[in-house]
Design a protein around this motif. Structure first.
Motif, PDB file in Angstrom:
ATOM      1  N   SER A 144      28.090  18.318  -3.037  1.00 17.46           N
ATOM      2  CA  SER A 144      27.327  17.713  -1.972  1.00 17.46           C
ATOM      3  C   SER A 144      25.870  17.844  -2.269  1.00 17.46           C
ATOM      4  O   SER A 144      25.225  18.611  -3.071  1.00 17.46           O
ATOM      5  CB  SER A 144      27.554  19.150  -0.630  1.00 17.46           C
ATOM      6  OG  SER A 144      28.712  19.101  -0.203  1.00 17.46           O
ATOM      7  N   GLN A 145      25.180  16.721  -1.467  1.00 16.89           N
ATOM      8  CA  GLN A 145      23.701  16.461  -2.192  1.00 16.89           C
ATOM      9  C   GLN A 145      23.009  15.865  -0.865  1.00 16.89           C
ATOM     10  O   GLN A 145      23.689  15.486   0.166  1.00 16.89           O
ATOM     11  CB  GLN A 145      23.717  15.291  -3.090  1.00 16.89           C
ATOM     12  CG  GLN A 145      24.422  15.736  -4.493  1.00 16.89           C
ATOM     13  CD  GLN A 145      23.554  16.412  -5.515  1.00 16.89           C
ATOM     14  OE1 GLN A 145      22.356  16.117  -5.419  1.00 16.89           O
ATOM     15  NE2 GLN A 145      24.074  17.654  -5.859  1.00 16.89           N
ATOM     16  N   PHE A 146      21.654  16.063  -0.975  1.00 20.10           N
ATOM     17  CA  PHE A 146      20.723  15.500  -0.131  1.00 20.10           C
ATOM     18  C   PHE A 146      20.213  14.150  -0.625  1.00 20.10           C
ATOM     19  O   PHE A 146      19.572  14.391  -1.897  1.00 20.10           O
ATOM     20  CB  PHE A 146      19.704  16.485   0.339  1.00 20.10           C
ATOM     21  CG  PHE A 146      20.069  17.554   1.286  1.00 20.10           C
ATOM     22  CD1 PHE A 146      19.771  17.097   2.685  1.00 20.10           C
ATOM     23  CD2 PHE A 146      20.550  18.475   0.838  1.00 20.10           C
ATOM     24  CE1 PHE A 146      20.059  18.163   3.549  1.00 20.10           C
ATOM     25  CE2 PHE A 146      20.802  19.322   1.820  1.00 20.10           C
ATOM     26  CZ  PHE A 146      20.724  19.334   3.083  1.00 20.10           C
ATOM     27  N   VAL A 147      20.172  13.050  -0.032  1.00 22.65           N
ATOM     28  CA  VAL A 147      19.821  11.880  -0.711  1.00 22.65           C
ATOM     29  C   VAL A 147      18.601  11.481   0.077  1.00 22.65           C
ATOM     30  O   VAL A 147      18.735  11.625   1.355  1.00 22.65           O
ATOM     31  CB  VAL A 147      20.787  10.778  -0.648  1.00 22.65           C
ATOM     32  CG1 VAL A 147      20.379   9.427  -1.126  1.00 22.65           C
ATOM     33  CG2 VAL A 147      22.265  11.411  -1.566  1.00 22.65           C
ATOM     34  N   LEU A 148      17.597  11.091  -0.488  1.00 22.58           N
ATOM     35  CA  LEU A 148      16.244  10.308   0.035  1.00 22.58           C
ATOM     36  C   LEU A 148      16.733   9.016   0.356  1.00 22.58           C
ATOM     37  O   LEU A 148      17.103   8.052   0.010  1.00 22.58           O
ATOM     38  CB  LEU A 148      15.232  10.396  -1.108  1.00 22.58           C
ATOM     39  CG  LEU A 148      13.813   9.897  -0.605  1.00 22.58           C
ATOM     40  CD1 LEU A 148      13.449  10.797   0.584  1.00 22.58           C
ATOM     41  CD2 LEU A 148      12.975   9.737  -1.740  1.00 22.58           C
ATOM     42  N   VAL A 149      16.657   8.983   1.792  1.00 27.43           N
ATOM     43  CA  VAL A 149      17.022   7.621   2.587  1.00 27.43           C
ATOM     44  C   VAL A 149      15.826   6.881   2.882  1.00 27.43           C
ATOM     45  O   VAL A 149      16.143   5.555   3.209  1.00 27.43           O
ATOM     46  CB  VAL A 149      18.208   7.736   3.377  1.00 27.43           C
ATOM     47  CG1 VAL A 149      19.384   8.364   2.992  1.00 27.43           C
ATOM     48  CG2 VAL A 149      17.618   8.787   4.665  1.00 27.43           C
ATOM     49  N   LYS A 150      14.645   7.674   3.214  1.00 31.29           N
ATOM     50  CA  LYS A 150      13.517   6.731   3.468  1.00 31.29           C
ATOM     51  C   LYS A 150      12.306   7.377   3.315  1.00 31.29           C
ATOM     52  O   LYS A 150      12.157   8.729   3.498  1.00 31.29           O
ATOM     53  CB  LYS A 150      13.649   6.386   5.052  1.00 31.29           C
ATOM     54  CG  LYS A 150      12.786   5.583   5.780  1.00 31.29           C
ATOM     55  CD  LYS A 150      12.669   5.147   7.229  1.00 31.29           C
ATOM     56  CE  LYS A 150      11.875   4.469   7.656  1.00 31.29           C
ATOM     57  NZ  LYS A 150      12.020   4.185   9.210  1.00 31.29           N
ATOM     58  N   SER A 151      11.373   6.771   2.797  1.00 30.94           N
ATOM     59  CA  SER A 151       9.973   7.373   2.788  1.00 30.94           C
ATOM     60  C   SER A 151       9.000   6.048   3.239  1.00 30.94           C
ATOM     61  O   SER A 151       9.120   5.037   3.197  1.00 30.94           O
ATOM     62  CB  SER A 151       9.498   7.237   1.191  1.00 30.94           C
ATOM     63  OG  SER A 151      10.368   8.348   0.650  1.00 30.94           O
ATOM     64  N   GLU A 152       7.985   6.727   4.117  1.00 27.00           N
ATOM     65  CA  GLU A 152       6.833   6.219   4.741  1.00 27.00           C
ATOM     66  C   GLU A 152       5.497   6.531   4.774  1.00 27.00           C
ATOM     67  O   GLU A 152       5.715   7.746   4.897  1.00 27.00           O
ATOM     68  CB  GLU A 152       7.495   5.461   5.974  1.00 27.00           C
ATOM     69  CG  GLU A 152       7.689   6.545   7.112  1.00 27.00           C
ATOM     70  CD  GLU A 152       8.374   6.055   8.324  1.00 27.00           C
ATOM     71  OE1 GLU A 152       7.961   4.930   8.797  1.00 27.00           O
ATOM     72  OE2 GLU A 152       8.905   6.997   8.928  1.00 27.00           O
ATOM     73  N   VAL A 153       4.497   5.684   4.770  1.00 25.65           N
ATOM     74  CA  VAL A 153       3.303   6.282   4.859  1.00 25.65           C
ATOM     75  C   VAL A 153       3.160   6.077   6.310  1.00 25.65           C
ATOM     76  O   VAL A 153       3.263   5.021   6.951  1.00 25.65           O
ATOM     77  CB  VAL A 153       2.300   5.327   4.017  1.00 25.65           C
ATOM     78  CG1 VAL A 153       0.768   5.867   4.643  1.00 25.65           C
ATOM     79  CG2 VAL A 153       2.635   5.582   2.612  1.00 25.65           C
ATOM     80  N   LEU A 154       2.458   7.040   7.051  1.00 22.29           N
ATOM     81  CA  LEU A 154       2.014   7.072   8.510  1.00 22.29           C
ATOM     82  C   LEU A 154       0.850   6.572   8.813  1.00 22.29           C
ATOM     83  O   LEU A 154      -0.031   7.037   7.905  1.00 22.29           O
ATOM     84  CB  LEU A 154       2.456   8.409   9.137  1.00 22.29           C
ATOM     85  CG  LEU A 154       3.925   8.984   8.614  1.00 22.29           C
ATOM     86  CD1 LEU A 154       4.041  10.444   9.189  1.00 22.29           C
ATOM     87  CD2 LEU A 154       4.838   8.082   9.473  1.00 22.29           C
ATOM     88  N   PRO A 155       0.348   6.071   9.850  1.00 25.74           N
ATOM     89  CA  PRO A 155      -0.674   5.845  10.227  1.00 25.74           C
ATOM     90  C   PRO A 155      -1.624   7.241  10.524  1.00 25.74           C
ATOM     91  O   PRO A 155      -1.049   8.216  10.823  1.00 25.74           O
ATOM     92  CB  PRO A 155      -0.620   4.948  11.443  1.00 25.74           C
ATOM     93  CG  PRO A 155       0.456   5.272  12.143  1.00 25.74           C
ATOM     94  CD  PRO A 155       1.503   5.748  10.643  1.00 25.74           C
ATOM     95  N   HIS A 156      -2.990   7.046  10.321  1.00 20.45           N
ATOM     96  CA  HIS A 156      -3.933   8.025  10.532  1.00 20.45           C
ATOM     97  C   HIS A 156      -3.773   8.197  12.123  1.00 20.45           C
ATOM     98  O   HIS A 156      -3.933   7.278  12.741  1.00 20.45           O
ATOM     99  CB  HIS A 156      -5.184   8.030  10.005  1.00 20.45           C
ATOM    100  CG  HIS A 156      -5.256   8.220   8.544  1.00 20.45           C
ATOM    101  ND1 HIS A 156      -5.369   9.475   8.158  1.00 20.45           N
ATOM    102  CD2 HIS A 156      -5.474   7.379   7.526  1.00 20.45           C
ATOM    103  CE1 HIS A 156      -5.457   9.840   6.882  1.00 20.45           C
ATOM    104  NE2 HIS A 156      -5.555   8.295   6.422  1.00 20.45           N
ATOM    105  N   LEU A 157      -3.923   9.701  12.501  1.00 13.54           N
ATOM    106  CA  LEU A 157      -4.027   9.745  13.863  1.00 13.54           C
ATOM    107  C   LEU A 157      -5.603   9.567  14.222  1.00 13.54           C
ATOM    108  O   LEU A 157      -6.466   9.677  13.436  1.00 13.54           O
ATOM    109  CB  LEU A 157      -3.746  11.344  14.173  1.00 13.54           C
ATOM    110  CG  LEU A 157      -2.531  11.487  14.063  1.00 13.54           C
ATOM    111  CD1 LEU A 157      -2.057  13.058  14.385  1.00 13.54           C
ATOM    112  CD2 LEU A 157      -1.660  10.693  14.845  1.00 13.54           C
ATOM    113  N   PRO A 158      -5.905   9.109  15.408  1.00 16.93           N
ATOM    114  CA  PRO A 158      -7.506   8.913  15.867  1.00 16.93           C
ATOM    115  C   PRO A 158      -8.070  10.365  16.010  1.00 16.93           C
ATOM    116  O   PRO A 158      -7.419  11.217  16.442  1.00 16.93           O
ATOM    117  CB  PRO A 158      -7.432   8.183  17.184  1.00 16.93           C
ATOM    118  CG  PRO A 158      -5.896   8.318  17.656  1.00 16.93           C
ATOM    119  CD  PRO A 158      -4.989   8.590  16.476  1.00 16.93           C
TER     120      PRO A 158
END
Length: 129
Positions: free
Chosen positions: A114-128
């Protein structure tokens, strides 16, 4: 009587919200332990590595990190299984770094691999501010 009902309703709502918040951070995978590390010179960058609880030398996926990261679990694809989410803590709003979110999916195998697989990486917007 109405005051008492409102007061009791408020207590129930607060307790339920607290339980939901802690449940989100509870690891649903009993055979998995998440090792937290701060590989840099400061505690800013935090990584999490899934390992086998019975033998922490056995890695079950990649070490994934972000600035001021936290780990929580949520079923983001509505398949009935919670994904591991490593995300920059939203309380940090410094301009010097970019908030990130990484999603790892657990893929069980009958063979014991069993494994954990990276399915998504994203840069998030800065909070105001």
């Amino acid at each position: 009587m109405l005051k008492r009902s409102l007061w009791m309703g408020s207590i129930v709502a607060v307790v339920a919200a607290g339980f939901y918040g802690t449940a989100k951070f509870r690891n649903p995978y009993t055979e998995v332990e998440w090792l937290e590390d701060m590989p840099g010179a400061t505690d800013r960058y935090v990584t999490f590595t899934p390992v086998l609880r019975s033998n922490p030398k056995v890695k079950l996926g990649p070490a994934v990190g972000a600035d001021y990261a936290k780990l929580y679990f949520e079923d983001v694809d509505n398949d009935g299984s919670k994904e591991a989410i490593i995300e920059t803590d939203g309380t940090f709003t410094l301009e010097e770094f970019h908030p990130e979110r990484h999603i790892l999916r657990y893929q069980p195998h009958a063979s014991g691999n069993s494994q954990f697989v990276l399915v998504k990486s994203e840069v998030l917007p800065h909070l105001p501010h």
